[in-house]
Every structure is written in C-alpha cells, then in structure tokens.
Enzyme design. Structure first.
Site, PDB file in Angstrom:
ATOM      1  N   GLY A 176       4.989   1.548  -3.315  1.00  0.00           N
ATOM      2  CA  GLY A 176       4.714   2.265  -4.120  1.00  0.00           C
ATOM      3  C   GLY A 176       3.323   3.159  -4.310  1.00  0.00           C
ATOM      4  N   GLU A 216       9.413  -2.696   1.015  1.00  0.00           N
ATOM      5  CA  GLU A 216       9.811  -3.601  -0.302  1.00  0.00           C
ATOM      6  C   GLU A 216      11.236  -4.328   0.407  1.00  0.00           C
ATOM      7  OE1 GLU A 216       9.013  -0.363  -0.568  1.00  0.00           O
ATOM      8  OE2 GLU A 216       8.776   0.857  -2.263  1.00  0.00           O
ATOM      9  N   GLU A 272       4.806   5.963  -2.057  1.00  0.00           N
ATOM     10  CA  GLU A 272       5.588   6.905  -2.508  1.00  0.00           C
ATOM     11  C   GLU A 272       4.832   7.436  -3.710  1.00  0.00           C
ATOM     12  OE1 GLU A 272       8.005   2.936  -4.469  1.00  0.00           O
ATOM     13  OE2 GLU A 272       9.634   4.606  -4.354  1.00  0.00           O
ATOM     14  N   ALA A 332       3.190  -1.833  -5.736  1.00  0.00           N
ATOM     15  CA  ALA A 332       3.635  -2.208  -7.468  1.00  0.00           C
ATOM     16  C   ALA A 332       2.951  -3.137  -7.329  1.00  0.00           C
ATOM     17  CB  ALA A 332       5.133  -1.964  -7.560  1.00  0.00           C
TER      18      ALA A 332
HETATM   19  C1  3H9 Z   1       6.900  -1.722  -5.114  1.00  0.00           C
HETATM   20  O1  3H9 Z   1       6.484  -1.078  -4.557  1.00  0.00           O
HETATM   21  C2  3H9 Z   1       8.652  -1.621  -5.652  1.00  0.00           C
HETATM   22  C3  3H9 Z   1       8.015  -0.415  -5.913  1.00  0.00           C
HETATM   23  O2  3H9 Z   1       9.035   0.890  -5.129  1.00  0.00           O
HETATM   24  C4  3H9 Z   1       8.749   0.548  -6.489  1.00  0.00           C
HETATM   25  C5  3H9 Z   1       8.221   0.016  -8.256  1.00  0.00           C
HETATM   26  C6  3H9 Z   1       8.514   1.253  -9.487  1.00  0.00           C
HETATM   27  N1  3H9 Z   1       0.609  -6.686  -6.177  1.00  0.00           N
HETATM   28  O3  3H9 Z   1      -1.566 -10.370   1.379  1.00  0.00           O
HETATM   29  P1  3H9 Z   1      -3.396 -10.849   1.309  1.00  0.00           P
HETATM   30  C7  3H9 Z   1      -2.599  -9.488  -4.274  1.00  0.00           C
HETATM   31  S1  3H9 Z   1       6.898  -3.262  -4.232  1.00  0.00           S
HETATM   32  C8  3H9 Z   1       0.094  -8.026  -7.129  1.00  0.00           C
HETATM   33  O4  3H9 Z   1      -3.570 -12.321   1.405  1.00  0.00           O
HETATM   34  P2  3H9 Z   1      -4.410  -8.875   3.186  1.00  0.00           P
HETATM   35  C9  3H9 Z   1      -2.117 -11.191  -3.274  1.00  0.00           C
HETATM   36  O5  3H9 Z   1      -1.102 -11.982  -3.987  1.00  0.00           O
HETATM   37  C10 3H9 Z   1       5.261  -3.708  -3.390  1.00  0.00           C
HETATM   38  N2  3H9 Z   1      -0.183  -9.148  -6.229  1.00  0.00           N
HETATM   39  O6  3H9 Z   1      -3.979  -9.292   1.656  1.00  0.00           O
HETATM   40  C11 3H9 Z   1      -2.753 -12.102  -2.931  1.00  0.00           C
HETATM   41  O7  3H9 Z   1      -3.534 -12.428  -4.138  1.00  0.00           O
HETATM   42  P3  3H9 Z   1      -4.494 -14.232  -3.353  1.00  0.00           P
HETATM   43  C12 3H9 Z   1       5.815  -3.050  -1.791  1.00  0.00           C
HETATM   44  C13 3H9 Z   1      -0.470  -8.181  -5.112  1.00  0.00           C
HETATM   45  O8  3H9 Z   1      -5.398  -8.724   3.350  1.00  0.00           O
HETATM   46  C14 3H9 Z   1      -4.089 -10.839  -2.667  1.00  0.00           C
HETATM   47  O9  3H9 Z   1      -3.003  -9.549  -3.524  1.00  0.00           O
HETATM   48  N3  3H9 Z   1       3.796  -3.420  -1.182  1.00  0.00           N
HETATM   49  C15 3H9 Z   1      -0.008  -7.576  -4.627  1.00  0.00           C
HETATM   50  O10 3H9 Z   1      -3.510 -10.188   4.081  1.00  0.00           O
HETATM   51  C16 3H9 Z   1      -5.000 -10.576  -1.453  1.00  0.00           C
HETATM   52  O11 3H9 Z   1      -3.481 -10.447  -0.812  1.00  0.00           O
HETATM   53  C17 3H9 Z   1       3.701  -4.707  -1.103  1.00  0.00           C
HETATM   54  O12 3H9 Z   1       4.816  -5.113  -0.290  1.00  0.00           O
HETATM   55  C18 3H9 Z   1       1.256  -6.715  -4.877  1.00  0.00           C
HETATM   56  N4  3H9 Z   1       1.763  -5.351  -4.301  1.00  0.00           N
HETATM   57  O13 3H9 Z   1      -2.789  -7.946   3.138  1.00  0.00           O
HETATM   58  C19 3H9 Z   1       2.773  -4.877  -0.532  1.00  0.00           C
HETATM   59  N5  3H9 Z   1      -0.143  -7.404  -2.987  1.00  0.00           N
HETATM   60  O14 3H9 Z   1      -5.451 -13.858  -3.263  1.00  0.00           O
HETATM   61  C20 3H9 Z   1       2.119  -6.712  -0.237  1.00  0.00           C
HETATM   62  C21 3H9 Z   1      -0.951  -8.410  -2.348  1.00  0.00           C
HETATM   63  O15 3H9 Z   1      -4.407 -14.043  -6.183  1.00  0.00           O
HETATM   64  N6  3H9 Z   1       0.707  -6.727   0.003  1.00  0.00           N
HETATM   65  N7  3H9 Z   1      -1.847  -8.847  -3.704  1.00  0.00           N
HETATM   66  O16 3H9 Z   1      -3.872 -14.501  -2.896  1.00  0.00           O
HETATM   67  C22 3H9 Z   1       0.875  -7.159   1.448  1.00  0.00           C
HETATM   68  O17 3H9 Z   1       1.726  -7.629   2.653  1.00  0.00           O
HETATM   69  C23 3H9 Z   1      -0.766  -8.071   1.069  1.00  0.00           C
HETATM   70  O18 3H9 Z   1      -1.314  -7.845   0.751  1.00  0.00           O
HETATM   71  C24 3H9 Z   1      -1.761  -6.385   2.201  1.00  0.00           C
HETATM   72  C25 3H9 Z   1      -2.861  -7.375   2.382  1.00  0.00           C
HETATM   73  C26 3H9 Z   1      -1.478  -5.891   3.497  1.00  0.00           C
HETATM   74  C27 3H9 Z   1      -1.640  -5.709   1.469  1.00  0.00           C
END
Ligand code: 3H9
Length: 698
Positions: free
Chosen positions: A102, A125, A105, A63
């Site tokens: 998500g 999450e 999911e 998400a």
């Molecule tokens: C969910 O899904 C809830 C659902 O179950 C229910 C819904 C109803 N959203 O980490 P990075 C941004 S909860 C918005 O440096 P990497 C991040 O802030 C979600 N922004 O890159 C950064 O921005 P900036 C469950 C996001 O390559 C840029 O992207 N998912 C999100 O080292 C680059 O990120 C997670 O918890 C997001 N979801 O790592 C995954 N994700 O450049 C969270 C990232 O402006 N994300 N950004 O600073 C991660 O674990 C890592 O970002 C990922 C990439 C491994 C994907």
C-alpha cells in the site's frame, strides 16, 4: 491535527510528513492523517505542489497487516489514493527505505516519484497470500508495462532504486538528503509548469498486449511458487489491466484482494510473517539486553557444513577463520566455498570483484592459536561427544574471555559440552541446516547456563547473516529433527503396509512439502539416520515396531544421492530419480518378514500419517517447553523443512483443520498401530477444551 501525519509549507511547496514508527504502516490513524494533511495541502493556496515524505527508518511499508483480521474502518486507502491522484497540483512521493505494498500504491497515486539510491520499491503482497488491493495491479502496468509489472507483482520481490529508475517507476534519484532533493524536484515542476501526471490516464503500455506473457507467467509461477494461489491471482489482475478500463480493473482487483484476504492461504502466510518476528521475542531476554559486537568469527571443521557456515559470515562482510585438522581437509573446504561463489558469479548474483573480496575474508588455518581474538567460534566437527569436547577444551584455553563458543551439533547434549569447559555460560548451540549457505533457518539452542547476552547476540547475528533465528531447548534432535523422526518413521511403516516410496513422496509433495520424506532422506544421506538408529538400538524397547528397510538399503552400500542409489536410483548426470524395483521388492519382503498384510493405501492416509506424526511430536515439544510457542515450531518447519508457507507450518495447519479432528485421527492410529501413536497429553487437553495451539502458552 493528526499525531502521526503533519502538514507544513516550505515556501511554495507543501510537505506531508508521515511519522508512525516502526515502519509507517497505513494504520487507520495514518490513513486519516494523510487524508487530512492532503486536504489541507490541496486547499493551501500558498503552495503549488506537494511532497509526501516519511520520517524514521522507511517510507510507508504497506497496509497495517495487524488490521487485516479486524473490521475495516473508514477512511479506506482508496479514499486517500483518490484524493491524492485527483489533486490539481502535482504531488511528489519522496521515498527512502522501502516503499512496499500500500506504500508503493500510495506513491502510484502521486504524480511523480523520487527516491534516495538505497531505497527499494515493491509489491510484496503475494508473500502474505494476497494481491495488491489499492490499485497496484492496475497502475503499475500502466506505468512500467505489464511484463515488468508481472515480474514485480507475481514475485513480490522489491526492486532497487536504480532498477526502478530504469523501469520508469521512479522519475529521479536524489543524491544527498531526500527532503531538499524532493523540494527541488517539486520546484522544478512548478517552474516548468508541469502539472499532475496521473497514471490512471496512461494507457499506451496496456494496449495490444500479447496474451502469451500471461500464460508464460502462470507457468513460471506455477513452478516457482507451486501451490500458492496469490501469484496466480496477481497475474490475473495484471491481465485484467490490459483488458479493461481502469475503474473496472480497480473494482475487479478489489474483489480478488478480498477473496484472497479471507482465504486459508493468506491467514497461514500472515501467520508465518508474524511468527517469524515473534520468534525473536524471548520473555526473559528483553529487547534492551546488551549484545556483543561480532566483528570476526571462526568455524572449526572445513567439511560441507563448516564451509557453508563460513560462507554466511564472509557474505555478510565478517572475516572468518576456517579451521581444520589437516591441510587436505582445509584445501577441500576452501575449494568448495570457491566453487559455490563462482557459481553465484556465473548466475549473475555477484561480480568477480565481489567474489574476490568475499573470498579474501575467508582465512584458512590449522592452528587454534589464530582464534585467540575472534568474537565467535562455531564448531562443526564430527558428531562425536569426545571429539566435540576436545575442540571445546582447546577453545577454552585459547579464546578471549568474551568469545561466544557455539556448537553446530544436531544431536548431542549441549549442556554436557558446556559443562566440560570453564565457561559454560558462553556456550550456545547454533544449528544450521544443510546447505548452510542457503537454508534460512537457524535453531538457537539455549543451554541450561547460556548467558542472556549470548542469546541476544545470537539473534542479532542471525539477522546479520540473513537467517531466521528460533530459540529452542536442549533435547535429542531439538525441535526440527526431533519432529522429523516420527514423520520419517511413519513414511517407512507405510512402505511395509503397501505404499511405494514414490507414492508416499508424491502424496507429501502434493500436500506442498518441498519434497517427500524418502527423497529428502536420499538427499541428506541415508547413512546419517543409519548411524543414529544404530546408536539408539541399545535403548529401543524390544517389542517396539521397527522398520528395517532403510537399514537394509544402507547395508547394500547405498546411501542415497551421493552414492547414486538409495530409495531411488539417480542418473549420475542429471540427478533425476527413478523408482528402484529392488527397493520395492525389499518393502514386500520386509512386510512378509514382519507379518504385515499389504493393502492399498490412499494419499489422504499418507498425508495424515506423516503430518499428524509431526503435529503430535510438536505438541510434546511445546508442552515440555523445548519450543516457547507453537508459532516457533511453524517457523522452523517453514524455513528449515520445506513445509508449505501457505499452510502456515504444522501447528497452524493443525489449528486450521481443527485440533479435535487431529486428536481423533491420532487416537484412531493409536488404536490401530499401537504405542508409538500415543496422543500427546497437550493434544488431548486442547481437543477436550476446544482450544488451539495458538492459544497455548506455557
Ligand atoms: C498491503 O499493503 C495491502 C495493500 O495492497 C492493500 C490495502 C488495502 N503492518 O520486519 P521488521 C512490524 S499488505 C504492520 O522486524 P525490518 C513488524 O511486525 C502489506 N506491522 O523490521 C515488527 O513489529 P514488532 C505489504 C508491520 O526493518 C516491526 O514492524 N507490505 C508491518 O527488518 C518491524 O518490522 C509488506 O508486506 C505492516 N505492514 O523490516 C511489508 N510491517 O517489532 C512487510 C512491519 O512488534 N514488512 N511491521 O515485531 C516488511 O517487509 C518489513 O517489516 C520491512 C522492515 C522491510 C518493512
């Protein structure tokens, strides 16, 4: 047509492509786009199957977390998921990078899942203080069984593609290019006449499940993630999947998701998520600042710290010289590194071959001449200015012009070190935390003359060696240790005033810190603080309150865990601690000597005295510009000092309880305990203007 999601047909297969950098998060536009494209694909009579794929560096990473604090807008993810799951033709998710939250999911709504070997799948999450909210907790147990689902959902740790295949989460691994592989898989389904296979219709794995697995998981995560609410709620959700039909389970999951989302814990954990990323943004060091290649490194000093730092490089595949003044020191350092890796092999974290290959990257040396070509040197010798300057002089003479010359000092003035050589712009502080191979924090200390590309390279390096880098300015103790001083100071005063070390530690542990201040001091070694206090003694005002309990423990030759005795007595075999009656008697004696009447002290007072001391010093650091922003301080405390992520770090915690309340208590302590509690001007200013630390920019 959506700008971030496209649909096109390739023969008899329709392709839905998500292209929403950086991580294809499920923003409103992406949800809308997938919904539209899926509708088109479902209605397209020329195709008999659909593939959902993403461009860029990853599959959907979840998400869009930035939307969590805004009013939700339709279409919800549920609508997208229902449409895909209900499609009459098979839908195949094609995964690369990470399918998270998500994102995963959404793949569980698809009927089949294929991935490249480097992909990872997870429901992280709980790291954001929430449970999966789009069916993950109900569909995953139906697909892979509740036990494996519990592991993934309560830990939040993604699994590799090979493991996902083994679990049945993936149907196929695509060797080679993903899209052609996914199309071939889809065509195969068509040829074999295989239609949609809906997880919601699977129930055999969630029937007759032994309830003991949930109790065991509650216990495990109660320990592993002490104080965190989300893992416990996630376990509840998986248990629900084994007890109700899918629609009731989905409704319950949604309810729990919403409750978690609006909790202080989730707000705090999301704060840390963004704070960690914001910390890498330095206003005058833009993202496109050129960085230097770090292909080789050298660490000076083969002690515990130097050895730990060297391990970070070797583990990241970077050859690293480990240098020491004596062969004996070098042998000892190498032996410790070997022992650490060997314990990793024993625990199954690496294979013997991987260990051998990693050890081969560590090159012992006694000679500066060997360092002529390295890209970075990190000095980790004894904390004495003269010794450090001697080392830097040698480096200045031998290292190539582009080498970054870093110091791991935790107390000394980096500007003085930098000015002692001919290239101060190459000098930076890289302050690792012990044990340096494990602790995630790296304070990147900017000197007055440090070049911008040296800073940018240090941030890139911190990512390469899997650290969380935070930029700080030069001052005694930088951010983390400078704040620890008043925290420890108060924990000591409390001993004079009536508490025992065990009571203070228990209150702080229950607040959520990894350990109490006295246990922490014993672990770090009491001689460390003793040496610093002796140095400070000359400049300490004679009328300033001073607690000598720790000094007296040291005078008795007891330095904490390493000598078996400190604030506590340690069992040599188990390292388990028991209270030391002599220390408790010492507390009473010191109170008497200082004319302090001992009283009963509540746990609430212990927490306020220690934590508000941190916050007050944090406010000063912020005002002086030693930290760029309050959230940087929070990252430092969450990753370097065991501050509970579910409280978001000391500054976020202050914002949560209210700056006015903190200020009021600090004023009361000032009144009662005197000058050491003088409120930081910034704390006063924010309290009087009804602002928060997160609002503050210098
Ligand atoms: C969910 O899904 C809830 C659902 O179950 C229910 C819904 C109803 N959203 O980490 P990075 C941004 S909860 C918005 O440096 P990497 C991040 O802030 C979600 N922004 O890159 C950064 O921005 P900036 C469950 C996001 O390559 C840029 O992207 N998912 C999100 O080292 C680059 O990120 C997670 O918890 C997001 N979801 O790592 C995954 N994700 O450049 C969270 C990232 O402006 N994300 N950004 O600073 C991660 O674990 C890592 O970002 C990922 C990439 C491994 C994907």
């Amino acid at each position: 047509m959506s700008e971030v999601v496209t649909y096109n047909a390739d023969g008899n297969v329709g392709i839905i492509t998500v292209d929403s950098p950086p991580v294809n998060a499920l923003s409103l536009a992406v949800r809308r786009g997938i919904l539209e494209a899926a509708k088109t694909g479902i209605a397209d009579d020329s195709v008999q199957a659909l593939v959902l794929i993403c461009t860029g560096r990853t599959f959907i990473a979840g998400a869009d977390i930035t939307e969590f604090d805004k009013a939700p807008e339709s279409p919800w993810l549920d609508e997208v998921i229902d449409l895909i799951e209900g499609a009459a033709k098979p839908v195949v998710a094609a995964i690369h990078g990470t399918a998270l939250g998500g994102g995963l999911e959404t793949t569980l709504a698809c009927h089949y899942r294929v991935a490249v070997p480097s992909a990872r799948c997870g429901l992280p999450e709980v790291s954001l203080g929430i449970v999966p909210g789009a069916g993950g907790t109900q569909r995953l147990p139906r697909l892979i069984g509740p036990e494996a689902a519990l592991d993934m959902i309560a830990s939040g740790i993604p699994v590799k593609a090979s493991k996902a295949l083994e679990l049945g989460l993936l149907d196929h691994i695509v060797e080679g290019e993903l899209l052609p592989g996914a199309l071939a898989f889809a065509r195969n389904l068509i040829e074999e006449g295989k239609g949609p296979r809906r997880i919601r219709e699977m129930s055999d794995k969630v029937q007759d499940v032994n309830a003991a697995i949930f109790e065991a998981a509650r216990k495990l995560y109660g320990k592993k993630r002490r104080g965190f609410n989300a893992p416990q709620r996630a376990i509840d959700c998986v248990e629900i999947a084994t007890k109700t039909d899918i629609d009731a389970g989905l409704a319950k999951e949604r309810e729990i998701f919403e409750a978690c989302l609006h909790s202080d814990q989730s707000k705090a954990q999301r704060h840390i998520f963004f704070a960690e990323r914001t910390a890498t943004k330095i206003p005058d060091v833009p993202r496109d600042t050129p960085v230097r290649d770090i292909k080789s490194a050298a660490i000076i000093g083969a002690g515990t710290m130097g050895g730990g730092i060297a391990m970070n490089f070797a583990s990241a595949g970077i050859p690293v010289f480990l240098m020491d003044a004596t062969q004996e020191g070098l042998d000892r350092g190498i032996a410790i590194i070997e022992k650490n890796y060997a314990s990793g092999v024993k625990k199954g974290r690496m294979t013997q071959e991987q260990m051998d290959a990693t050890m081969a990257l560590v090159r012992p040396t006694l000679s500066y001449a060997d360092l002529a070509d390295v890209d970075i040197v990190i000095e980790a010798v004894f904390e004495e200015m003269d010794i450090k300057k001697t080392v830097f002089k040698e480096l200045d003479a031998v290292c190539k012009a582009s080498a970054i010359l870093a110091t791991n000092t935790s107390t000394l003035d980096i500007n003085e070190i930098a000015d002692s050589i001919s290239r101060p712009e190459q000098v930076i502080g890289l302050h690792f935390f012990s044990p340096a191979n494990i602790m995630k924090l790296l304070e990147i200390v900017r000197g007055e003359k440090t070049a911008k590309d040296v800073i940018a390279t240090s941030f890139k390096l911190s990512k390469t060696i899997r650290k969380v880098g935070v930029l700080v300015g030069v001052c005694d103790g930088f951010v983390g240790n400078r704040m620890v001083h008043p925290y420890i100071r108060e924990s000591m005063f409390l001993l004079e005033e009536g508490a025992t070390p065990a009571q203070v530690d228990k209150a702080i542990y229950e607040f959520g810190m990894a350990m109490g201040p006295h246990a922490m001091s014993d672990l770090a070694g009491l001689d460390v603080g003793w040496r610093i206090r002796k140095r400070q003694a000359e400049t300490r005002p004679a009328d300033e309150r001073y607690c000598a309990i720790a000094d007296k423990i040291c005078e008795g030759g007891n330095y904490g865990q390493k000598s078996g005795r400190g604030f506590y007595i340690y069992d040599p075999a188990t390292r388990r601690s028991t209270p030391d009656p002599e220390v408790e008697a010492l507390c009473v004696a010191e109170a008497g000597r200082n004319g302090i009447e001992r009283r009963a002290i509540s746990d609430a007072e212990i927490v306020e005295r220690c934590i508000y001391a941190l916050i007050n010093e944090g406010a000063r650091i912020l005002e002086e510009g030693i930290a760029l922003r309050a959230s940087d301080i929070d990252v430092i405390y969450a990753y370097g000092y065991g501050f509970p992520a579910y409280r978001g770090g000391p500054m976020h915690y202050a914002d949560t309880i209210g700056i006015a309340r903190v200020y009021e208590r600090v004023c009361a302590f000032h009144e009662e305990h005197g000058v050491l509690w003088e409120p930081a001007p910034l704390l006063k200013q924010l309290a009087e203007t009804d602002r928060t630390f997160s609002d503050f920019t210098k």
